[in-house]
Design a protein around this motif. Sequence first.
Motif, PDB file in Angstrom:
ATOM      1  N   SER A 217     -52.034  -6.813   5.340  1.00 30.38           N
ATOM      2  CA  SER A 217     -51.783  -5.771   6.169  1.00 30.38           C
ATOM      3  C   SER A 217     -51.901  -4.513   5.405  1.00 30.38           C
ATOM      4  CB  SER A 217     -50.561  -5.683   6.929  1.00 30.38           C
ATOM      5  OG  SER A 217     -49.287  -5.724   5.902  1.00 30.38           O
ATOM      6  N   LEU A 218     -51.458  -4.554   4.108  1.00 30.51           N
ATOM      7  CA  LEU A 218     -51.737  -3.294   3.044  1.00 30.51           C
ATOM      8  C   LEU A 218     -53.265  -3.383   2.798  1.00 30.51           C
ATOM      9  CD1 LEU A 218     -50.702  -0.777   1.866  1.00 30.51           C
ATOM     10  CD2 LEU A 218     -49.775  -2.279   0.211  1.00 30.51           C
ATOM     11  N   ALA A 219     -53.458  -4.366   2.506  1.00 30.28           N
ATOM     12  CA  ALA A 219     -55.015  -4.553   1.923  1.00 30.28           C
ATOM     13  C   ALA A 219     -56.071  -3.942   2.742  1.00 30.28           C
ATOM     14  CB  ALA A 219     -55.341  -5.912   1.426  1.00 30.28           C
ATOM     15  N   THR A 220     -55.789  -4.422   4.277  1.00 28.17           N
ATOM     16  CA  THR A 220     -56.785  -3.981   5.316  1.00 28.17           C
ATOM     17  C   THR A 220     -56.656  -2.353   5.553  1.00 28.17           C
ATOM     18  OG1 THR A 220     -55.560  -4.752   6.996  1.00 28.17           O
ATOM     19  CG2 THR A 220     -57.434  -6.184   6.173  1.00 28.17           C
ATOM     20  N   ALA A 221     -55.305  -2.138   5.389  1.00 29.68           N
ATOM     21  CA  ALA A 221     -55.262  -0.472   5.458  1.00 29.68           C
ATOM     22  C   ALA A 221     -55.685   0.102   4.482  1.00 29.68           C
ATOM     23  CB  ALA A 221     -53.595  -0.282   5.304  1.00 29.68           C
ATOM     24  N   CYS A 222     -56.094  -0.321   3.357  1.00 32.12           N
ATOM     25  CA  CYS A 222     -56.841   0.352   2.231  1.00 32.12           C
ATOM     26  C   CYS A 222     -58.372   0.134   2.461  1.00 32.12           C
ATOM     27  CB  CYS A 222     -56.351  -0.256   0.987  1.00 32.12           C
ATOM     28  SG  CYS A 222     -54.695   0.348   0.442  1.00 32.12           S
ATOM     29  N   SER A 223     -58.851  -0.782   2.979  1.00 33.76           N
ATOM     30  CA  SER A 223     -60.098  -0.898   3.280  1.00 33.76           C
ATOM     31  C   SER A 223     -60.775  -0.314   4.280  1.00 33.76           C
ATOM     32  CB  SER A 223     -60.615  -2.622   3.295  1.00 33.76           C
ATOM     33  OG  SER A 223     -60.154  -2.968   4.498  1.00 33.76           O
ATOM     34  N   GLY A 224     -61.990   0.024   4.164  1.00 32.31           N
ATOM     35  CA  GLY A 224     -62.790   0.752   5.108  1.00 32.31           C
ATOM     36  C   GLY A 224     -63.292   0.014   6.136  1.00 32.31           C
TER      37      GLY A 224
ATOM     38  N   SER B 162     -57.385   8.383  -3.785  1.00 28.86           N
ATOM     39  CA  SER B 162     -57.170   7.309  -3.037  1.00 28.86           C
ATOM     40  C   SER B 162     -55.906   6.408  -3.394  1.00 28.86           C
ATOM     41  CB  SER B 162     -58.298   6.512  -2.928  1.00 28.86           C
ATOM     42  OG  SER B 162     -58.174   5.196  -1.939  1.00 28.86           O
ATOM     43  N   ASP B 163     -55.607   5.311  -2.489  1.00 30.63           N
ATOM     44  CA  ASP B 163     -54.456   4.287  -2.798  1.00 30.63           C
ATOM     45  C   ASP B 163     -55.597   3.072  -2.776  1.00 30.63           C
ATOM     46  OD1 ASP B 163     -52.726   6.128  -3.053  1.00 30.63           O
ATOM     47  OD2 ASP B 163     -51.789   5.692  -1.170  1.00 30.63           O
ATOM     48  N   TYR B 164     -55.173   2.208  -3.643  1.00 36.32           N
ATOM     49  CA  TYR B 164     -55.835   0.876  -3.625  1.00 36.32           C
ATOM     50  C   TYR B 164     -55.126  -0.223  -4.185  1.00 36.32           C
ATOM     51  CZ  TYR B 164     -57.370   2.715  -8.215  1.00 36.32           C
ATOM     52  OH  TYR B 164     -57.720   3.134  -9.495  1.00 36.32           O
TER      53      TYR B 164
ATOM     54  N   SER C  93     -59.146  -3.820  -3.308  1.00 39.03           N
ATOM     55  CA  SER C  93     -59.160  -3.448  -1.669  1.00 39.03           C
ATOM     56  C   SER C  93     -59.061  -1.955  -1.846  1.00 39.03           C
ATOM     57  CB  SER C  93     -57.851  -4.164  -1.216  1.00 39.03           C
ATOM     58  OG  SER C  93     -57.852  -5.450  -1.292  1.00 39.03           O
ATOM     59  N   ALA C  94     -60.118  -1.180  -1.372  1.00 39.12           N
ATOM     60  CA  ALA C  94     -60.044   0.320  -1.335  1.00 39.12           C
ATOM     61  C   ALA C  94     -61.173   0.870  -0.363  1.00 39.12           C
ATOM     62  CB  ALA C  94     -60.522   0.742  -2.703  1.00 39.12           C
ATOM     63  N   GLN C  95     -60.915   2.149  -0.457  1.00 40.75           N
ATOM     64  CA  GLN C  95     -62.012   2.663   0.497  1.00 40.75           C
ATOM     65  C   GLN C  95     -63.468   2.524   0.287  1.00 40.75           C
ATOM     66  OE1 GLN C  95     -61.573   4.450   3.482  1.00 40.75           O
ATOM     67  NE2 GLN C  95     -59.304   4.007   3.406  1.00 40.75           N
TER      68      GLN C  95
END
Length: 150
Positions: A14-21, A82-84, A118-120
């Motif tokens: 959930s956190l990883a996908t929140a950080c992914s675009g 950013s957060d990642y 996992s990032a934007q």
Amino acid sequence: MRGAALAGSLAMLSLATACSGAESDATAKKGTPMPTAVTAAPAAGVVAPAKVEVIAGLTGCTAKIRIDADELRQGVCHTEESDYLITTFPEEQYKETWLESASIYGGQYLVGSRWVVSAQPKMLTRFRPVLGGAIRQLGGTGPSAAPSAS
């Protein structure tokens, strides 16, 4: 043990996908993955697989370790831009299981030898020359945030 790895990875998705675009509309409609190529990272000067702390340092942050388990280590980076997340794995099979679990959410990830960032998307593009690896587009098969027009 594999079940524990999968359960741990799902909890963190959930956190990883929140950080992914999100993938572009054109890519989502066509279902074609973005072209990627694995590259060396001469700027990194390290041999993969690296530790969370090493990858974090190369990206300009000091990671706060969130998970330190047998199957994976995960750190979160907070920067002005950013957060990642940076996730490392003791074996390639754990990384592949994690990516398989993450694929239901879609998004882009920078993937190397036993590590994932996992990032934007703009950050992944910036990190790739430093870390190496490949930007992988994972297909989303989970529920959509927008209602369908039926």
